[in-house]
Write an enzyme that holds these catalytic residues in place. Sequence first.
Site, PDB file in Angstrom:
ATOM      1  N   SER A 163       0.622  -1.057  -0.356  1.00  0.00           N
ATOM      2  CA  SER A 163       0.185  -0.354  -0.050  1.00  0.00           C
ATOM      3  C   SER A 163       0.939   0.943  -0.127  1.00  0.00           C
ATOM      4  O   SER A 163       1.874   1.215   0.256  1.00  0.00           O
ATOM      5  CB  SER A 163      -1.049  -0.022   0.937  1.00  0.00           C
ATOM      6  OG  SER A 163      -1.494   0.844   1.354  1.00  0.00           O
ATOM      7  N   TYR A 178      -2.067  -1.269  10.260  1.00  0.00           N
ATOM      8  CA  TYR A 178      -1.892  -0.993   8.056  1.00  0.00           C
ATOM      9  C   TYR A 178       0.009  -0.923   8.036  1.00  0.00           C
ATOM     10  O   TYR A 178       0.094  -1.446   6.948  1.00  0.00           O
ATOM     11  CB  TYR A 178      -3.247  -0.011   8.402  1.00  0.00           C
ATOM     12  CG  TYR A 178      -3.303  -0.505   6.516  1.00  0.00           C
ATOM     13  CD1 TYR A 178      -4.167  -1.728   6.549  1.00  0.00           C
ATOM     14  CD2 TYR A 178      -2.558   0.040   5.854  1.00  0.00           C
ATOM     15  CE1 TYR A 178      -4.366  -1.721   4.856  1.00  0.00           C
ATOM     16  CE2 TYR A 178      -3.121   0.227   4.266  1.00  0.00           C
ATOM     17  CZ  TYR A 178      -4.347  -0.827   4.311  1.00  0.00           C
ATOM     18  OH  TYR A 178      -4.268  -0.903   2.629  1.00  0.00           O
TER      19      TYR A 178
HETATM   20  N1  LIG Z   1      -8.286  -0.030  -1.549  1.00  0.00           N
HETATM   21  C1  LIG Z   1      -7.479   0.780  -1.823  1.00  0.00           C
HETATM   22  O1  LIG Z   1      -8.006   2.582  -1.158  1.00  0.00           O
HETATM   23  C2  LIG Z   1      -6.198  -0.240  -1.381  1.00  0.00           C
HETATM   24  C3  LIG Z   1      -5.048   1.130  -0.673  1.00  0.00           C
HETATM   25  C4  LIG Z   1      -4.304   0.328  -0.525  1.00  0.00           C
HETATM   26  C5  LIG Z   1      -4.272  -1.159  -0.189  1.00  0.00           C
HETATM   27  N2  LIG Z   1      -5.017  -1.468  -0.959  1.00  0.00           N
HETATM   28  C6  LIG Z   1      -5.100  -3.218  -0.495  1.00  0.00           C
HETATM   29  O2  LIG Z   1      -5.497  -3.746  -1.564  1.00  0.00           O
HETATM   30  C7  LIG Z   1      -6.011  -5.331  -1.270  1.00  0.00           C
HETATM   31  C8  LIG Z   1      -7.155  -5.336  -1.707  1.00  0.00           C
HETATM   32  O3  LIG Z   1      -8.270  -4.401  -0.701  1.00  0.00           O
HETATM   33  P1  LIG Z   1      -9.256  -3.915  -2.039  1.00  0.00           P
HETATM   34  O4  LIG Z   1      -8.891  -2.115  -1.947  1.00  0.00           O
HETATM   35  O5  LIG Z   1      -9.735  -4.303  -3.161  1.00  0.00           O
HETATM   36  O6  LIG Z   1     -10.308  -4.153  -0.464  1.00  0.00           O
HETATM   37  P2  LIG Z   1     -11.386  -5.023  -0.942  1.00  0.00           P
HETATM   38  O7  LIG Z   1     -12.452  -5.072   0.701  1.00  0.00           O
HETATM   39  O8  LIG Z   1     -12.773  -4.772  -1.761  1.00  0.00           O
HETATM   40  O9  LIG Z   1     -10.968  -6.823  -1.239  1.00  0.00           O
HETATM   41  C9  LIG Z   1     -10.352  -7.320   0.151  1.00  0.00           C
HETATM   42  C10 LIG Z   1     -10.918  -9.032   0.018  1.00  0.00           C
HETATM   43  O10 LIG Z   1      -9.802  -9.638   0.903  1.00  0.00           O
HETATM   44  C11 LIG Z   1     -11.082 -10.302   1.533  1.00  0.00           C
HETATM   45  N3  LIG Z   1     -10.201 -11.008   2.971  1.00  0.00           N
HETATM   46  C12 LIG Z   1     -10.629 -10.127   4.041  1.00  0.00           C
HETATM   47  N4  LIG Z   1      -9.523 -11.034   5.045  1.00  0.00           N
HETATM   48  C13 LIG Z   1      -9.785 -11.924   3.991  1.00  0.00           C
HETATM   49  C14 LIG Z   1      -8.546 -13.498   5.018  1.00  0.00           C
HETATM   50  N5  LIG Z   1      -8.810 -13.435   6.096  1.00  0.00           N
HETATM   51  N6  LIG Z   1      -8.800 -14.867   3.906  1.00  0.00           N
HETATM   52  C15 LIG Z   1      -9.203 -14.450   2.615  1.00  0.00           C
HETATM   53  N7  LIG Z   1      -9.414 -13.313   1.856  1.00  0.00           N
HETATM   54  C16 LIG Z   1     -10.638 -12.681   3.052  1.00  0.00           C
HETATM   55  C17 LIG Z   1     -12.670  -9.859   1.296  1.00  0.00           C
HETATM   56  O11 LIG Z   1     -13.396 -10.961   1.721  1.00  0.00           O
HETATM   57  C18 LIG Z   1     -12.332  -9.510   0.007  1.00  0.00           C
HETATM   58  O12 LIG Z   1     -13.049  -9.517  -0.533  1.00  0.00           O
HETATM   59  C19 LIG Z   1      -5.641  -5.774   0.141  1.00  0.00           C
HETATM   60  O13 LIG Z   1      -4.538  -5.510   0.968  1.00  0.00           O
HETATM   61  C20 LIG Z   1      -5.427  -3.784   0.495  1.00  0.00           C
HETATM   62  O14 LIG Z   1      -5.079  -3.277   1.565  1.00  0.00           O
HETATM   63  C21 LIG Z   1      -5.951  -1.304  -0.684  1.00  0.00           C
END
Ligand SMILES: NC(=O)c1ccc[n+]([C@@H]2O[C@H](COP(=O)([O-])OP(=O)(O)OC[C@H]3O[C@@H](n4cnc5c(N)ncnc54)[C@H](O)[C@@H]3O)[C@@H](O)[C@H]2O)c1
Length: 250
Positions: A142, A155
């Site tokens: 991230s 985080y």
């Molecule tokens: N959206 C943002 O702004 C952003 C920014 C930086 C990093 N990220 C990272 O991107 C990645 C994806 O997130 P996203 O934005 O698509 O959010 P999201 O919430 O849409 O997707 C995350 C997915 O991970 C799944 N998940 C959660 N805990 C889990 C577990 N223990 N085992 C298996 N699956 C699990 C959830 O069910 C969900 O489907 C994450 O690692 C998040 O930290 C997101």
Amino acid sequence: MRLQGKTAIITGGGGGIGRATALLFAKEGANIVVADVNEELGEETVHLIREQNGSAFFVKTDVTDSIQVKKMIDAAISEFSALDILFNNAGIGNPEVKSTDLAESEWDRIVDINLKGVFLGIKHGVPELIKAGGGVIINTSSLLGLKGQKYVSAYNASKGGVVLLTQNAALEYGRHNIRVNAVAPGVIDTSIIDDWKNNERKWPIISSANALGRIGSPEEVATAVLFLASEEASFITGTTLSVDGGGLIF
Ligand SMILES: NC(=O)c1ccc[n+]([C@@H]2O[C@H](COP(=O)([O-])OP(=O)(O)OC[C@H]3O[C@@H](n4cnc5c(N)ncnc54)[C@H](O)[C@@H]3O)[C@@H](O)[C@H]2O)c1
């Protein structure tokens, strides 16, 4: 097609970035294993892939559970005979509180999912990639893995850990023809940012805190992941690619 005949596991494949990547990888010819703790969302991704004539199946997986992660890897092998690409992407956000107010149980949960989950993917995935003669791992860090921010200690720490775990694995397994990279998304339009979106005071600031002055889409992260997964990135390993609209330099 850039991933023709490859098999890719995508953890968090039911969510925004994971789903967009699963759909893009499938369009590029990959067989997809959608892994997620949320069965409904994971199956929905599989359905969307099949609708576009792609090949996919779902494995319910909690990435914090070593046995389940091993089963996820085994399922890919038994269904598609090999593993080529592992996208360790599952993750959760952080309740916005000072470290002194963060419950230990919350710390453990965030670090377990965001960091240990990536470790377990590497631990169980690498032996199969070695058997296949090589492969690619991409981890989701991230912007907040590269830059400190108040009130998101777990985080920050977990995503910073992903950056160095990525470098570590790149060094340990490079001689086995395994490339390991990370993406560092900025603010991306997925459900993980719902709390921020609902904060009328903060949202205008958060949503424009980068050079481009807007948030990103999951598809804009997926194209970066595809690049790292493809042969076009054949000499790239150990790096963390920012996909943040210039958030890090802002
Ligand atoms: N959206 C943002 O702004 C952003 C920014 C930086 C990093 N990220 C990272 O991107 C990645 C994806 O997130 P996203 O934005 O698509 O959010 P999201 O919430 O849409 O997707 C995350 C997915 O991970 C799944 N998940 C959660 N805990 C889990 C577990 N223990 N085992 C298996 N699956 C699990 C959830 O069910 C969900 O489907 C994450 O690692 C998040 O930290 C997101």
